[in-house]
Design an enzyme around this catalytic site. Structure first.
Site, mmCIF file in Angstrom:
data_model
loop_
_atom_site.group_PDB
_atom_site.id
_atom_site.type_symbol
_atom_site.label_atom_id
_atom_site.label_comp_id
_atom_site.label_asym_id
_atom_site.label_seq_id
_atom_site.Cartn_x
_atom_site.Cartn_y
_atom_site.Cartn_z
ATOM 1 N N GLY A 277 2.067 1.896 6.697
ATOM 2 C CA GLY A 277 2.119 1.853 5.118
ATOM 3 C C GLY A 277 2.831 2.964 4.487
ATOM 4 O O GLY A 277 3.269 3.916 5.150
ATOM 5 N N GLY B 243 2.419 3.468 1.223
ATOM 6 C CA GLY B 243 1.772 3.948 0.027
ATOM 7 C C GLY B 243 1.605 5.490 -0.227
ATOM 8 O O GLY B 243 2.107 6.128 0.494
ATOM 9 N N PHE B 244 0.461 5.889 -0.845
ATOM 10 C CA PHE B 244 0.210 7.236 -1.219
ATOM 11 C C PHE B 244 -0.117 7.831 0.056
ATOM 12 O O PHE B 244 0.365 9.029 0.684
ATOM 13 C CB PHE B 244 -1.101 7.530 -2.266
ATOM 14 C CG PHE B 244 -0.274 7.168 -3.576
ATOM 15 C CD1 PHE B 244 0.407 8.168 -4.089
ATOM 16 C CD2 PHE B 244 -0.793 5.962 -4.266
ATOM 17 C CE1 PHE B 244 0.945 8.096 -5.709
ATOM 18 C CE2 PHE B 244 -0.257 5.791 -5.707
ATOM 19 C CZ PHE B 244 0.402 6.789 -6.176
ATOM 20 N N VAL C 113 2.831 -5.161 10.484
ATOM 21 C CA VAL C 113 2.024 -5.051 11.561
ATOM 22 C C VAL C 113 0.920 -6.361 11.641
ATOM 23 O O VAL C 113 0.132 -6.456 10.723
ATOM 24 C CB VAL C 113 1.307 -3.675 11.178
ATOM 25 C CG1 VAL C 113 0.357 -3.465 12.357
ATOM 26 C CG2 VAL C 113 2.333 -2.381 11.386
ATOM 27 N N GLU D 243 -6.320 -1.003 -18.683
ATOM 28 C CA GLU D 243 -4.998 -0.906 -19.347
ATOM 29 C C GLU D 243 -4.230 -2.206 -19.518
ATOM 30 O O GLU D 243 -3.251 -2.194 -20.629
ATOM 31 C CB GLU D 243 -4.254 -0.044 -18.213
ATOM 32 C CG GLU D 243 -4.416 1.611 -18.172
ATOM 33 C CD GLU D 243 -4.330 2.363 -16.783
ATOM 34 O OE1 GLU D 243 -4.275 1.610 -15.681
ATOM 35 O OE2 GLU D 243 -4.400 3.630 -16.851
ATOM 36 N N ASP E 217 -6.989 3.585 0.864
ATOM 37 C CA ASP E 217 -7.892 2.658 0.276
ATOM 38 C C ASP E 217 -8.415 1.835 1.722
ATOM 39 O O ASP E 217 -9.759 1.145 1.295
ATOM 40 C CB ASP E 217 -7.358 1.563 -0.332
ATOM 41 C CG ASP E 217 -6.910 2.268 -1.995
ATOM 42 O OD1 ASP E 217 -7.552 3.226 -2.071
ATOM 43 O OD2 ASP E 217 -6.231 1.288 -2.745
ATOM 44 N N ALA F 183 -5.216 7.302 -5.883
ATOM 45 C CA ALA F 183 -4.099 7.963 -5.180
ATOM 46 C C ALA F 183 -4.603 9.443 -4.568
ATOM 47 O O ALA F 183 -4.297 9.781 -3.526
ATOM 48 C CB ALA F 183 -2.971 8.228 -6.340
ATOM 49 N N GLN F 184 -5.511 10.018 -5.146
ATOM 50 C CA GLN F 184 -5.922 11.512 -4.696
ATOM 51 C C GLN F 184 -6.619 11.130 -3.511
ATOM 52 O O GLN F 184 -6.462 12.043 -2.477
ATOM 53 C CB GLN F 184 -6.720 12.238 -5.800
ATOM 54 C CG GLN F 184 -5.861 13.069 -6.766
ATOM 55 C CD GLN F 184 -4.998 14.058 -5.893
ATOM 56 O OE1 GLN F 184 -5.419 14.761 -5.158
ATOM 57 N NE2 GLN F 184 -3.552 14.199 -6.526
#
Lengths: 447, 447
Positions: A8, A10-11, A76, A171, A309, A320-321
């Site tokens: 991955g 991502g973050f 994967v 949003e 996640d 994200a954190q």
């Protein structure tokens, strides 16, 4: 050399690699996209403010000077815990990459709570593909309304339903209203785009549940002032090409005819969680996330970390954190093992607060006990996002794109490609329509 | 009110509408894209410098304050000259729009000189779809090379063939070399991206034939210094997924194994030319362009103008200025007819010169007898393009994107979508692969 494989980009994946910059390990990132996605701004791509490149720089560009990392584009398919190898492919080329330590950060997709057939008609908000598909659907709805004479059909075209009132849903609903009432002003001759109806639907009793009732009420007020209809305590029971039906807690149902639907309601941990659970005996929670130890590892597999996640960690939200802190913790543990130092204690999440933008100059922010709303919260949002994107090359163009949108209400990205005009149909003909797999699923490239 | 219908939103269609701003007419633009494409910068989208939105603002946004224009998104299928009506559709909704005066500015597509099966393997450079497809193919080739062990296959992946050495071909070849040698530096671990082979192939004896032998030689020298291989007097006889074969004038043939092919070799006037020719008796030239009168109208149909790339007018090249000047001429004639004034004399094209960028800081420019090369020509290119795009909202972000690319060699737009990973395959399964129609053709949206 100790081999660390990261799944991955991502973050979780990116920050794990970055945190191992000065550690004497050999890192391989395997990811199904060539870019690192800054997911919190995905809604701005879906509504034409930013280009896809501005929120998704190439992973290998970010890491080009970090010589101990290699980046591979691939999907994967399986993880062999006993043999310590990752099995992946690109198209029909299959590969196996061995590891000494594995960090699985494959993220989560959208959950339709068992109604996967909703997917074709209501894309999620998890990938660049999702955002571009939604951008095309939103813009096309206005285009088609321009030459649609039947008032009911025009009304349906100009109705946008957003399912899920978390930050992404809030949003999206706010941005679609702004797009309609400000950006598109004066552009149509048959109707007033500001008449567009935007409905935000959630099963909970308030918008932004994790922000608490006070901020939820504030957010709802701001949304309603913008012209967004908010339907709470409402469960979507049916959804098709023409619209959706929801059921209220009192048992009554309502049908909304809406051409464009956005699904921002639930998450489902990556499919890779299953193979990890089967082989290690780890449990999956009801969102398919892997229940890890307090060291973020699989039971009996201290060499396999699961972060972000796709991991279920009590008290850690899917933001994200959560992924960044988990990734840094895993990196620290690896560093300790490689250098023979003492391993860190159990993972402890530090809540840095959460925020959501409602519209231009209006946001809600919660940092510990501090709750901000309106312009002040929006400034906090701007400051924190600038701080974060400051690490990326796209910071200046992003800032400029924002400035232009804030000042002129213009949105620079309003292309609908010819492929987008036909793709859905093409995929439906292939029988992919019912599962939506080819566009929205885990498929990288079948052959 | 006199009804003017314009087909197309390119340079011809847009400038015709703008030139009629103060004329008492009722204008309808029917176009198959929702945007006006600034085609001379398409190569910058294909190579990641600019986002699609920066070169393709929505037509209705440009014209939003011009109240006598209505913009419709649709695919024109037929024109009834006797009944004075345009027949068009969007998906399976069919429409008929009557006109008093018609301006046909539907442009041209890429010609494969009878080898339409080349299209799937070598996209043209005519639309945003083409540019995004090529961007994905170029970037994917490097990605796949990173995990390809076989040296021959890796060489094939890193070989890029550009067919056609006009401005677009020259620009593409130069940009791919710059992408490989500057932008991607340090990003790969298995190979040096600057080893990428770029071959520019043309049947003519020089590059940029319309610029004359002197500028052609200069351009070739600059390209070769950049590392581009130039093959002149070379006709492509075969082209498939793996590579292409060309034949030299001396009868010898050469095969190049190349994963990524770009077709920038020939133009083919819009299919609408045929229906115009059949009904009016007008001739089509061998590129399928309509031979119009010296008033840019169809023979015996003074109410039908044909302008831009789909019209054959002696001495008028297929460039933006040809379309713009033709469009303004048509608008002037319409204005005279509506107001009862005297019609303008025969159309006279004013050559404002031509230019092509070879690489960063290097271009060739020809303005009348003035021939510029190198940095001076590049400054002229920059100045003229800034002047043109000054009319658009995207001017500031475009300028900034250029500045960043010129200074850092970075390219902001390097996303490969999941859809692009699978689309080709999906379309091939549909049987669209052989004609490529679904992606590259005239299809707006079949149903």
């Amino acid at each position: 050399m100790h081999r660390v494989v990261i799944i991955g980009s991502g973050f979780g994946g990116l920050f794990a690699a970055k945190a191992l910059k000065h550690t004497d390990v050999d890192i391989t990132i395997i990811a199904k996209t060539n870019t690192h996605l800054f997911q919190p701004l995905l809604y701005q791509v879906a509504t034409g403010v930013l280009s896809e490149g501005e929120i998704a720089p190439p992973t290998r560009e970010i890491l080009r000077r970090q010589k101990n990392v290699r980046v591979l584009l691939g999907l994967v398919e399986d993880i062999d815990l006993a043999g310590r190898a990752v099995k992946w492919r690109f198209h029909n080329n299959h590969f196996e990459t061995p590891y000494d330590t594995l960090i699985v950060a494959a993220g989560a997709g959208q959950s339709y709570f068992g109604n996967d057939h909703f997917r074709t008609f209501a894309p999620g908000m998890k990938s660049i593909d999702d955002a571009l598909e939604l951008r095309a659907r939103i813009l096309k709805a206005f285009e088609v309304a321009e030459f649609t004479v039947d008032p009911d059909e025009r009304r349906r075209l100009l109705t946008f339903a957003v399912v899920g009132a978390g930050p992404t849903g809030v949003e999206m609903a706010g941005q679609i209203r702004e797009l309609a009432s400000a950006t598109l002003r004066n552009e149509f001759r048959s109707f007033d785009p500001s008449d567009a109806r935007v409905v935000l639907i959630d099963g909970a009793d308030q918008v932004l549940p994790p922000f608490g009732p006070k901020l939820g009420k504030k957010t709802q007020d701001t949304l309603e002032k913008l012209g967004v209809e908010v339907q709470l305590g409402a469960i979507v029971t049916d959804l098709d090409d023409d619209g959706l039906t929801f059921r209220r807690k009192d048992g009554t149902s309502e049908r909304i005819e809406a051409s464009c639907k956005v699904w921002a309601a639930g998450v489902q941990g990556s499919e890779l969680g299953k193979t990890l659970a089967e082989q290690s005996g780890a449990e999956l929670d009801r969102s398919g996330r892997v229940v890890v130890t307090d060291r973020l590892t699989l039971p009996a597999h201290p060499e396999v970390f699961v972060v972000g996640d796709m991991a279920a960690v009590p008290g850690v939200p899917g933001v994200a954190q959560g992924a960044i802190q988990g990734a840094r913790y895993a990196a620290k543990a690896i560093q300790a093992r490689v250098s023979g130092g003492g391993e860190p204690g159990p993972f402890a999440y530090k809540d840095k607060g959460s925020m959501a933008t409602i519209s231009k100059f209006a946001a809600v922010t919660q940092i510990g006990k501090l709750q901000l709303t309106g312009f002040v919260a929006w400034l906090a949002w701007l400051f924190l996002h600038l701080l974060y994107i400051a690490g990326f090359k796209q910071r200046i163009t992003t800032l400029l794109s924002w400035f232009i949108t804030f000042v002129t209400n213009g949105r620079a990205q309003r292309v609908v490609t010819n492929q987008q005009m036909v793709a859905r149909l093409a995929l439906e003909r292939l029988g992919a329509g019912s599962s939506g797999k080819l566009i929205h699923g885990e498929e990288l490239a079948e052959e």
